[in-house]
Design an enzyme around this catalytic site. Sequence first.
Site, PDB file in Angstrom:
ATOM      1  N   LYS A 238       0.850  -1.187   0.000  1.00 20.20           N
ATOM      2  CA  LYS A 238       0.000   0.000   0.000  1.00 20.20           C
ATOM      3  C   LYS A 238       0.885   1.236   0.000  1.00 20.20           C
ATOM      4  O   LYS A 238       1.715   1.415   0.895  1.00 20.20           O
ATOM      5  CB  LYS A 238      -0.917   0.029   1.220  1.00 20.20           C
ATOM      6  CG  LYS A 238      -2.144  -0.839   1.096  1.00 20.20           C
ATOM      7  CD  LYS A 238      -3.092  -0.574   2.259  1.00 20.20           C
ATOM      8  CE  LYS A 238      -4.384  -1.353   2.121  1.00 20.20           C
ATOM      9  NZ  LYS A 238      -5.305  -1.077   3.242  1.00 20.20           N
TER      10      LYS A 238
ATOM     11  N   ARG B 243      -8.040  -8.517   4.209  1.00 19.08           N
ATOM     12  CA  ARG B 243      -7.079  -7.427   4.397  1.00 19.08           C
ATOM     13  C   ARG B 243      -7.705  -6.236   5.107  1.00 19.08           C
ATOM     14  O   ARG B 243      -7.003  -5.461   5.772  1.00 19.08           O
ATOM     15  CB  ARG B 243      -6.482  -6.995   3.055  1.00 19.08           C
ATOM     16  CG  ARG B 243      -5.386  -5.966   3.231  1.00 19.08           C
ATOM     17  CD  ARG B 243      -4.425  -5.880   2.080  1.00 19.08           C
ATOM     18  NE  ARG B 243      -3.338  -4.962   2.391  1.00 19.08           N
ATOM     19  CZ  ARG B 243      -2.264  -4.797   1.658  1.00 19.08           C
ATOM     20  NH1 ARG B 243      -2.097  -5.503   0.547  1.00 19.08           N
ATOM     21  NH2 ARG B 243      -1.326  -3.936   2.009  1.00 19.08           N
TER      22      ARG B 243
ATOM     23  N   HIS C  72      -8.231   2.168  12.448  1.00 18.13           N
ATOM     24  CA  HIS C  72      -7.821   3.199  11.504  1.00 18.13           C
ATOM     25  C   HIS C  72      -8.951   4.145  11.086  1.00 18.13           C
ATOM     26  O   HIS C  72      -8.696   5.324  10.827  1.00 18.13           O
ATOM     27  CB  HIS C  72      -7.191   2.557  10.262  1.00 18.13           C
ATOM     28  CG  HIS C  72      -5.803   2.048  10.505  1.00 18.13           C
ATOM     29  ND1 HIS C  72      -5.523   1.049  11.412  1.00 18.13           N
ATOM     30  CD2 HIS C  72      -4.607   2.412   9.973  1.00 18.13           C
ATOM     31  CE1 HIS C  72      -4.210   0.816  11.412  1.00 18.13           C
ATOM     32  NE2 HIS C  72      -3.644   1.633  10.556  1.00 18.13           N
TER      33      HIS C  72
END
Length: 372
Positions: free
Chosen positions: A146, A245, A252
């Site tokens: 990422k 994932r 977050h």
Amino acid sequence: MAVVDVALAGRSYRVRVGAGLLDVAHCEAHAFIEPYGMRSIPIVADANAKRLLGERLQASFRSAGHAIDWYEVTPGEGSKSWAELERLTDWLLTRGITRSDHVFALGGGVVGDLVGFACAILKRGCGFVQLPTTLLAQVDSSVGGKTAINASAGKNLIGAFHQPSLVLADTSCLATLPPREMRAGLAEVFKYGLLGDAEFFARVDESSEAILACDDGVLETTIAHCVGMKARIVAEDERETKDARALLNLGHTFGHALEAETGFGDRLLHGEAVALGMVLAARFSARRDLISLADAENVADALARAGLPTEISALGLDCDGAALADHMRHDKKAGGGTIPFILLRKLGEAYVARDVSLADVAAFMDEQLQAH
């Protein structure tokens, strides 16, 4: 030294974890530096990392007959910007970087994200090697591909999936970090236990003092465990098209909203925001009767023992819950008019909840802003 393979079809790579890896980087990354021949090797470094660790890396490359071209990045989230991306890509292009070349990234998550994204778009993709120097980067952001920069609308909204060719996580680098940075990285370590391994969560709680004291043996096993967990998840769901994932985003969604409200600066480090986000996720899970309030407070207590923030009321924010919930509308994981939240069925078992009302979140955040 521990070695973890990230197994991806056609793009597999290794993460090496251990003390002293910077000093032998010329050996470990031989396949990626040898093609440069007499050309200087581009290394993009956080200014602090270059000052503290640059000579070690330079000595390693020099011993193999290679010179270095340094590009310094100002520390902090402000460097994950369009302006810095433009400067970096122009710098790389003036040095004649080809699609078969590899750029080296020395620093924490900011440098890794910036370099990874630059390499994803430069000539439609060139290689890069991660040399993470913070605990947060070693356990999380340097692995998985990422890459992103920030936008005015929110964090990491402009980016690409672009896997590194190699990650060298030198645990001896962590001794150069300020205590606050180490604690911020420890939040991501706790995350791996909380989302999928309750025994590991308890073990991190017990060994947090040794981790923060930079015990190389404890660091190596702890970091390798986190990387191993992430490698398995990434291999199953590289581009986050399934829920596997997405679990890595525990803490977050709440945390990014707090970062946005505090201006993505030193007032609240990313790891500190993740710590607060995990506490909020646990308490919100308790509010929905998924876990007990006692379990939620066990999460807060463990993070507090490690010196991490656990109460958003302590931030002194001049906003209400609706403003924080509004930040979440820009979350890059939003889709189909909904925002997925990572919640807990129990400690060590996270799941993706797709039925969360932002109005409910706003009311919950109002309660948390006024609590304690």
